[in-house]
Design a protein around this motif. Structure first.
Motif, PDB file in Angstrom:
ATOM      1  N   VAL A 151       0.845  -0.985   0.053  1.00 30.81           N
ATOM      2  CA  VAL A 151      -0.080  -0.174   0.097  1.00 30.81           C
ATOM      3  C   VAL A 151       1.211   1.212   0.364  1.00 30.81           C
ATOM      4  O   VAL A 151       1.343   1.326   0.532  1.00 30.81           O
ATOM      5  CB  VAL A 151      -1.070  -0.361   1.256  1.00 30.81           C
ATOM      6  N   LYS A 152       0.840   2.108  -1.094  1.00 28.29           N
ATOM      7  CA  LYS A 152       1.602   3.118  -0.917  1.00 28.29           C
ATOM      8  C   LYS A 152       1.329   4.110   0.336  1.00 28.29           C
ATOM      9  O   LYS A 152       0.211   4.586   0.318  1.00 28.29           O
ATOM     10  CB  LYS A 152       1.097   3.946  -2.418  1.00 28.29           C
ATOM     11  N   LEU A 208     -10.802   8.345   7.886  1.00 30.06           N
ATOM     12  CA  LEU A 208      -8.799   8.185   8.312  1.00 30.06           C
ATOM     13  C   LEU A 208      -9.105   7.156   9.403  1.00 30.06           C
ATOM     14  O   LEU A 208      -9.590   7.082  10.547  1.00 30.06           O
ATOM     15  CB  LEU A 208      -8.685   9.751   9.111  1.00 30.06           C
ATOM     16  N   TRP A 209      -8.123   6.091   9.508  1.00 27.03           N
ATOM     17  CA  TRP A 209      -8.638   4.717  10.697  1.00 27.03           C
ATOM     18  C   TRP A 209      -7.071   4.856  10.401  1.00 27.03           C
ATOM     19  O   TRP A 209      -5.937   4.291  10.001  1.00 27.03           O
ATOM     20  CB  TRP A 209      -9.343   3.671   8.993  1.00 27.03           C
ATOM     21  N   ALA A 210      -7.757   3.065  10.841  1.00 20.44           N
ATOM     22  CA  ALA A 210      -6.498   2.231  11.904  1.00 20.44           C
ATOM     23  C   ALA A 210      -7.038   0.963  12.002  1.00 20.44           C
ATOM     24  O   ALA A 210      -8.220   0.152  11.804  1.00 20.44           O
ATOM     25  CB  ALA A 210      -6.129   2.455  12.620  1.00 20.44           C
ATOM     26  N   THR A 211      -6.098  -0.217  11.281  1.00 22.25           N
ATOM     27  CA  THR A 211      -6.817  -1.111  11.507  1.00 22.25           C
ATOM     28  C   THR A 211      -7.088  -2.415  12.803  1.00 22.25           C
ATOM     29  O   THR A 211      -8.225  -3.752  12.586  1.00 22.25           O
ATOM     30  CB  THR A 211      -5.407  -2.184  10.930  1.00 22.25           C
ATOM     31  N   TRP A 212      -6.276  -1.750  13.950  1.00 18.19           N
ATOM     32  CA  TRP A 212      -6.556  -2.240  15.303  1.00 18.19           C
ATOM     33  C   TRP A 212      -7.569  -1.505  16.372  1.00 18.19           C
ATOM     34  O   TRP A 212      -7.855  -1.444  16.903  1.00 18.19           O
ATOM     35  CB  TRP A 212      -4.958  -1.832  15.821  1.00 18.19           C
ATOM     36  N   GLY A 271       1.857  -0.543   8.975  1.00 14.34           N
ATOM     37  CA  GLY A 271       1.138  -0.358   8.023  1.00 14.34           C
ATOM     38  C   GLY A 271       1.749  -1.380   6.668  1.00 14.34           C
ATOM     39  O   GLY A 271       0.472  -1.693   6.360  1.00 14.34           O
ATOM     40  N   GLN A 272       2.536  -1.563   6.696  1.00 16.09           N
ATOM     41  CA  GLN A 272       2.813  -1.679   5.059  1.00 16.09           C
ATOM     42  C   GLN A 272       2.443  -3.442   5.648  1.00 16.09           C
ATOM     43  O   GLN A 272       2.286  -3.920   4.345  1.00 16.09           O
ATOM     44  CB  GLN A 272       4.405  -1.775   4.433  1.00 16.09           C
ATOM     45  N   GLU A 273       2.903  -3.850   6.240  1.00 19.13           N
ATOM     46  CA  GLU A 273       2.552  -5.789   7.571  1.00 19.13           C
ATOM     47  C   GLU A 273       1.134  -5.494   7.174  1.00 19.13           C
ATOM     48  O   GLU A 273       0.260  -6.916   7.590  1.00 19.13           O
ATOM     49  CB  GLU A 273       3.491  -5.758   8.492  1.00 19.13           C
ATOM     50  N   ALA A 274       0.168  -4.560   7.770  1.00 18.61           N
ATOM     51  CA  ALA A 274      -0.581  -4.999   8.853  1.00 18.61           C
ATOM     52  C   ALA A 274      -2.347  -4.758   7.712  1.00 18.61           C
ATOM     53  O   ALA A 274      -3.222  -5.552   7.428  1.00 18.61           O
ATOM     54  CB  ALA A 274      -0.826  -3.787   9.700  1.00 18.61           C
ATOM     55  N   VAL A 275      -1.709  -3.570   7.141  1.00 17.29           N
ATOM     56  CA  VAL A 275      -3.035  -3.326   5.815  1.00 17.29           C
ATOM     57  C   VAL A 275      -2.441  -3.964   4.518  1.00 17.29           C
ATOM     58  O   VAL A 275      -4.096  -4.078   4.836  1.00 17.29           O
ATOM     59  CB  VAL A 275      -3.395  -1.114   5.845  1.00 17.29           C
ATOM     60  N   LYS A 317      -7.509  -7.061   2.106  1.00 16.22           N
ATOM     61  CA  LYS A 317      -7.921  -8.220   1.215  1.00 16.22           C
ATOM     62  C   LYS A 317      -8.848  -9.089   2.374  1.00 16.22           C
ATOM     63  O   LYS A 317      -9.469  -9.320   1.676  1.00 16.22           O
ATOM     64  CB  LYS A 317      -6.510  -9.734   1.323  1.00 16.22           C
ATOM     65  N   ALA A 318      -8.710  -9.584   3.886  1.00 15.56           N
ATOM     66  CA  ALA A 318      -9.628  -9.896   4.916  1.00 15.56           C
ATOM     67  C   ALA A 318     -11.278  -9.472   5.125  1.00 15.56           C
ATOM     68  O   ALA A 318     -11.939  -9.715   4.793  1.00 15.56           O
ATOM     69  CB  ALA A 318      -8.878 -10.309   5.916  1.00 15.56           C
ATOM     70  N   MET A 319     -11.326  -7.736   4.605  1.00 19.68           N
ATOM     71  CA  MET A 319     -12.395  -7.117   4.495  1.00 19.68           C
ATOM     72  C   MET A 319     -12.840  -6.993   2.945  1.00 19.68           C
ATOM     73  O   MET A 319     -13.883  -6.532   2.838  1.00 19.68           O
ATOM     74  CB  MET A 319     -12.404  -5.721   4.857  1.00 19.68           C
ATOM     75  N   GLY A 320     -12.314  -7.074   2.112  1.00 22.89           N
ATOM     76  CA  GLY A 320     -12.480  -6.639   0.514  1.00 22.89           C
ATOM     77  C   GLY A 320     -13.105  -5.695   0.332  1.00 22.89           C
ATOM     78  O   GLY A 320     -13.979  -5.523  -0.324  1.00 22.89           O
TER      79      GLY A 320
END
Length: 166
Positions: free
Chosen positions: A36-37, A60-64, A98-102, A107-110
């Protein structure tokens, strides 16, 4: 003659084996390339400027973040429903890793809309104090509203419909 037939059988089996391996490995390889850029404020401003004429949701969000996770399926549905009617959704993730988590999260969320990683200078511009923070822009490119915290898909849909009519 038997030697030629065995050679053809070997080539065929080898081809089938390579094809099967490529089917197994391809998702892994393509997934690894799903970086993700990062986006800086100047690039985001250019993107927003080029989206004039559309209603834009900037998330503006975060995976956690649990409220962020709850909101994203609504954005996916809204984008499916309104992307051809003038809606653009842009997500900016603020994960430290972010590069590892996002990418796997997307993909999981679609997730079907554009997502970037914060380039380090976006939070200040939007006075980011909590996740999610969502800014909705009208077709004129001006901020129509700012939401801090979870907002339902229905509330966003009502807002989008009103802005698309203007």
């Amino acid at each position: 003659m038997e030697h030629i037939v065995n050679k053809k059988i070997f080539k065929y089996r080898y081809f089938v084996f390579l094809f099967a391996v490529s089917l197994i490995i391809a998702p892994i390889i393509s997934f690894a390339g799903d970086a993700v850029k990062k986006i800086k404020l100047t690039e985001l401003n250019t993107l927003l400027e080029s989206s004039k004429g559309k209603v834009v949701i900037l998330d503006l969000w975060a995976t956690w973040c649990p409220p962020c996770r709850k909101e994203i399926p609504g954005f996916i549905n809204l984008y499916k429903k309104y992307k051809d009617k003038g809606l653009e959704i842009i997500g900016v993730a603020f994960d430290e890793n972010g590069q590892e988590a996002v990418p796997p999260f997307m993909k999981a969320m679609g997730i079907n809309y554009q997502v970037y990683l914060d380039g380090g200078d976006i939070a200040r511009k939007y006075d980011l104090q909590a996740y999610p923070t969502t800014i909705v822009y009208g077709k004129d490119g001006k901020v129509a509203s700012k939401h801090v915290g979870y907002v339902s898909e229905k509330e966003f849909e009502d807002e989008i419909n009103n802005l698309l009519k203007k």
